[in-house]
Design a protein around this motif. Structure first.
Motif, mmCIF file in Angstrom:
data_model
loop_
_atom_site.group_PDB
_atom_site.id
_atom_site.type_symbol
_atom_site.label_atom_id
_atom_site.label_comp_id
_atom_site.label_asym_id
_atom_site.label_seq_id
_atom_site.Cartn_x
_atom_site.Cartn_y
_atom_site.Cartn_z
ATOM 1 N N HIS A 254 0.841 -1.195 0.000
ATOM 2 C CA HIS A 254 0.000 0.000 0.000
ATOM 3 C C HIS A 254 0.882 1.252 0.000
ATOM 4 C CE1 HIS A 254 -3.014 2.972 1.208
ATOM 5 N NE2 HIS A 254 -3.930 2.073 0.842
ATOM 6 N N LYS A 255 0.459 2.254 -0.739
ATOM 7 C CA LYS A 255 1.260 3.465 -0.881
ATOM 8 C C LYS A 255 1.519 4.145 0.461
ATOM 9 C CE LYS A 255 -2.988 5.954 -2.144
ATOM 10 N NZ LYS A 255 -3.701 6.639 -3.259
ATOM 11 N N ARG A 256 0.583 4.071 1.391
ATOM 12 C CA ARG A 256 0.774 4.728 2.694
ATOM 13 C C ARG A 256 1.631 3.873 3.633
ATOM 14 N NH1 ARG A 256 -2.199 9.295 2.948
ATOM 15 N NH2 ARG A 256 -3.945 9.471 1.498
ATOM 16 N N VAL A 257 1.574 2.567 3.477
ATOM 17 C CA VAL A 257 2.459 1.696 4.255
ATOM 18 C C VAL A 257 3.917 1.930 3.866
ATOM 19 C CG1 VAL A 257 3.113 -0.722 4.654
ATOM 20 C CG2 VAL A 257 0.703 -0.067 4.628
ATOM 21 N N MET A 258 4.139 2.175 2.587
ATOM 22 C CA MET A 258 5.499 2.290 2.067
ATOM 23 C C MET A 258 6.064 3.697 2.151
ATOM 24 S SD MET A 258 6.083 -0.798 1.296
ATOM 25 C CE MET A 258 7.589 -0.725 0.338
ATOM 26 N N SER A 259 5.228 4.708 2.324
ATOM 27 C CA SER A 259 5.650 6.099 2.210
ATOM 28 C C SER A 259 6.641 6.501 3.291
ATOM 29 C CB SER A 259 4.426 7.015 2.280
ATOM 30 O OG SER A 259 4.818 8.374 2.294
ATOM 31 N N VAL A 260 7.738 7.142 2.883
ATOM 32 C CA VAL A 260 8.715 7.649 3.848
ATOM 33 C C VAL A 260 8.141 8.826 4.630
ATOM 34 C CG1 VAL A 260 10.698 6.899 2.487
ATOM 35 C CG2 VAL A 260 9.758 9.195 2.129
ATOM 36 N N ASP A 261 7.063 9.420 4.115
ATOM 37 C CA ASP A 261 6.449 10.564 4.786
ATOM 38 C C ASP A 261 5.409 10.154 5.808
ATOM 39 O OD1 ASP A 261 7.991 12.286 3.254
ATOM 40 O OD2 ASP A 261 6.511 12.389 1.640
ATOM 41 N N GLY A 262 5.276 8.856 6.049
ATOM 42 C CA GLY A 262 4.351 8.374 7.065
ATOM 43 C C GLY A 262 2.983 8.072 6.512
ATOM 44 N N PRO A 263 2.139 7.429 7.316
ATOM 45 C CA PRO A 263 0.836 6.949 6.835
ATOM 46 C C PRO A 263 -0.159 8.051 6.502
ATOM 47 C CG PRO A 263 1.038 6.650 9.206
ATOM 48 C CD PRO A 263 2.376 7.091 8.717
ATOM 49 N N ALA B 51 0.559 10.756 4.673
ATOM 50 C CA ALA B 51 0.925 11.441 3.427
ATOM 51 C C ALA B 51 1.590 10.449 2.488
ATOM 52 C CB ALA B 51 1.870 12.605 3.722
ATOM 53 N N VAL B 52 1.300 10.565 1.211
ATOM 54 C CA VAL B 52 1.899 9.681 0.210
ATOM 55 C C VAL B 52 3.196 10.304 -0.280
ATOM 56 C CG1 VAL B 52 1.607 8.554 -2.016
ATOM 57 C CG2 VAL B 52 -0.349 8.824 -0.489
ATOM 58 N N GLY B 53 4.267 9.547 -0.180
ATOM 59 C CA GLY B 53 5.564 10.023 -0.637
ATOM 60 C C GLY B 53 6.366 8.879 -1.224
ATOM 61 N N PRO B 54 7.625 9.109 -1.527
ATOM 62 C CA PRO B 54 8.470 8.047 -2.089
ATOM 63 C C PRO B 54 8.476 6.805 -1.199
ATOM 64 C CG PRO B 54 9.573 10.166 -2.231
ATOM 65 C CD PRO B 54 8.344 10.391 -1.401
ATOM 66 N N LYS C 40 1.885 5.022 -8.630
ATOM 67 C CA LYS C 40 2.859 3.948 -8.794
ATOM 68 C C LYS C 40 4.151 4.446 -9.422
ATOM 69 C CE LYS C 40 0.076 -0.312 -9.206
ATOM 70 N NZ LYS C 40 -0.393 -1.328 -10.187
ATOM 71 N N VAL C 41 4.037 5.224 -10.516
ATOM 72 C CA VAL C 41 5.236 5.647 -11.227
ATOM 73 C C VAL C 41 5.960 6.762 -10.483
ATOM 74 C CG1 VAL C 41 4.254 7.458 -12.722
ATOM 75 C CG2 VAL C 41 6.139 6.025 -13.562
ATOM 76 N N SER C 42 5.241 7.551 -9.673
ATOM 77 C CA SER C 42 5.869 8.648 -8.935
ATOM 78 C C SER C 42 6.586 8.166 -7.687
ATOM 79 C CB SER C 42 4.814 9.687 -8.544
ATOM 80 O OG SER C 42 4.199 10.259 -9.676
ATOM 81 N N TYR C 43 6.044 7.125 -7.032
ATOM 82 C CA TYR C 43 6.533 6.783 -5.712
ATOM 83 C C TYR C 43 6.907 5.315 -5.501
ATOM 84 C CZ TYR C 43 4.335 11.289 -4.661
ATOM 85 O OH TYR C 43 3.971 12.614 -4.661
#
Length: 338
Positions: free
Chosen positions: A99-108, A110-113, A182-185
């Motif tokens: 999941h994009k929020r599970v993986m985000s370095v910016d925390g659950p 915010a969606v980030g890399p 997907k392609v951004s992060y």
């Protein structure tokens, strides 16, 4: 109409002589636009396909969940093997759909890399290795989705591994047209279509958001595939199922639609015939399950889509209509009166 009747008569004659089904027999021929019969350049065989729906888990940090997904995949592989299937096809996220929020370095919040160091790569790779070993034991071709790790600092591909009945990865399809997130992060896009043959039947692979791109399905028609394997986590699943039917009918090939159990109530996994009809679908009760289909045993109407619609559409795209155009002022005048 006479040419069409003669064609069907010749196909039935071959079926009676060889003992093949009508569908299998007719695929040894292609009619030309003029109505003549010519042997097909490639004579596809027959294959029993099992398409799966499985639960999707979204946290690749959870080793126990990854192992649970692997066990579920292998249980369905055994069921597919017991049904006589030669190939089994699983949805996107069959092991895990991070999941994009599970993986985000910016925390659950915010969606980030994505931080792919969070993924339990050794567990994921061990589960895939066990799946490959079982494919060898069962002599079962297995198409299974997973993230494919690349060299740092590149993000992984979102992929479909094609594992042969010898337990070997013979090719891999990487999703090409990714969602913006997907392609951004999350992932690096793939670059090319992939085909492979099982018992004379040619398959192509598509993944994820690619249901929305008809040009990818048309590309596989030009590559002469018999069946496209589409794995997705479900994007507006009811709409995606309708799109899948349209792609199968427009290109006159079978389409295997593999989605998670979470979407089974509105869009269960299944196999679509070359005329756009569903041949078989999984239960709508959310259970991990299979739909099993013999790809040479569709209804006659579906078989005629392969034998008549497909070659005629190819001919039309290649300019077969050009010789029928007329030089007429009323044709050129777009404002001509009724």
């Amino acid at each position: 109409m006479t040419a069409h009747r003669n064609f069907k008569r010749q196909v039935r004659a071959r079926a009676a002589k060889t003992g093949e089904s009508y569908t299998s027999a007719l695929r040894h021929f292609r009619p030309t636009p003029a109505g003549d019969l010519v042997p097909d350049a490639r004579t596809p065989g027959s294959v029993r396909l099992a398409v799966a729906q499985t639960p999707v888990r979204e946290d690749p940090r959870d080793a126990a969940a990854l192992r649970g997904s692997g066990r579920q995949v292998r249980a369905l592989m055994r069921e597919a093997g017991a049904s006589g299937a030669r190939i089994v096809h699983f949805p996107e996220g069959a092991i895990c759909a991070p999941h994009k929020r599970v993986m985000s370095v910016d925390g659950p919040d915010a969606v980030g890399p994505a931080d792919w160091d969070r993924c339990q790569w050794p567990v994921l790779q061990a589960e895939l290795a066990s799946i490959a070993e079982l494919a060898r034991e069962l002599r079962l071709w297995t198409v299974i989705a997973s993230a494919h790790r690349l060299t740092e600092p590149h993000r992984p591909h979102n992929s479909l591994y094609v594992i042969s009945d010898r337990g070997e990865v013979v090719t891999r399809y990487d999703e090409r047209l990714l969602s913006k997130t997907k392609v951004s992060y999350l992932y690096s896009p793939g670059s090319s279509p992939v085909t492979f043959d099982v018992d004379g039947v040619r398959f192509g692979c598509l993944l994820g958001m690619e249901i929305h791109y008809p040009e990818l399905f048309a590309e596989y028609e030009r590559l002469d595939v018999d069946c496209v394997l589409l794995s997705t986590t479900g994007v507006s699943p009811g709409n995606a199922a309708a799109q899948a039917q349209g792609h199968a009918a427009a290109n006159s090939y079978w389409l295997s639609f593999s989605v998670p159990t979470q979407h089974s109530a509105t869009a269960p996994a299944g196999v679509i015939a070359p005329n756009g009809d569903w041949l078989s679908r999984c239960p709508v009760d959310g259970s991990p399950s299979l739909a099993v289909v013999d790809l040479d045993d569709a209804a006659e109407a579906a078989a005629e889509a392969v034998t008549h619609a497909r070659p005629w559409r190819r001919a039309a795209r290649a300019g077969a209509h050009a010789g029928h155009r007329v030089a007429d002022p009323r044709s050129e005048d777009r404002t001509a009166a009724f």
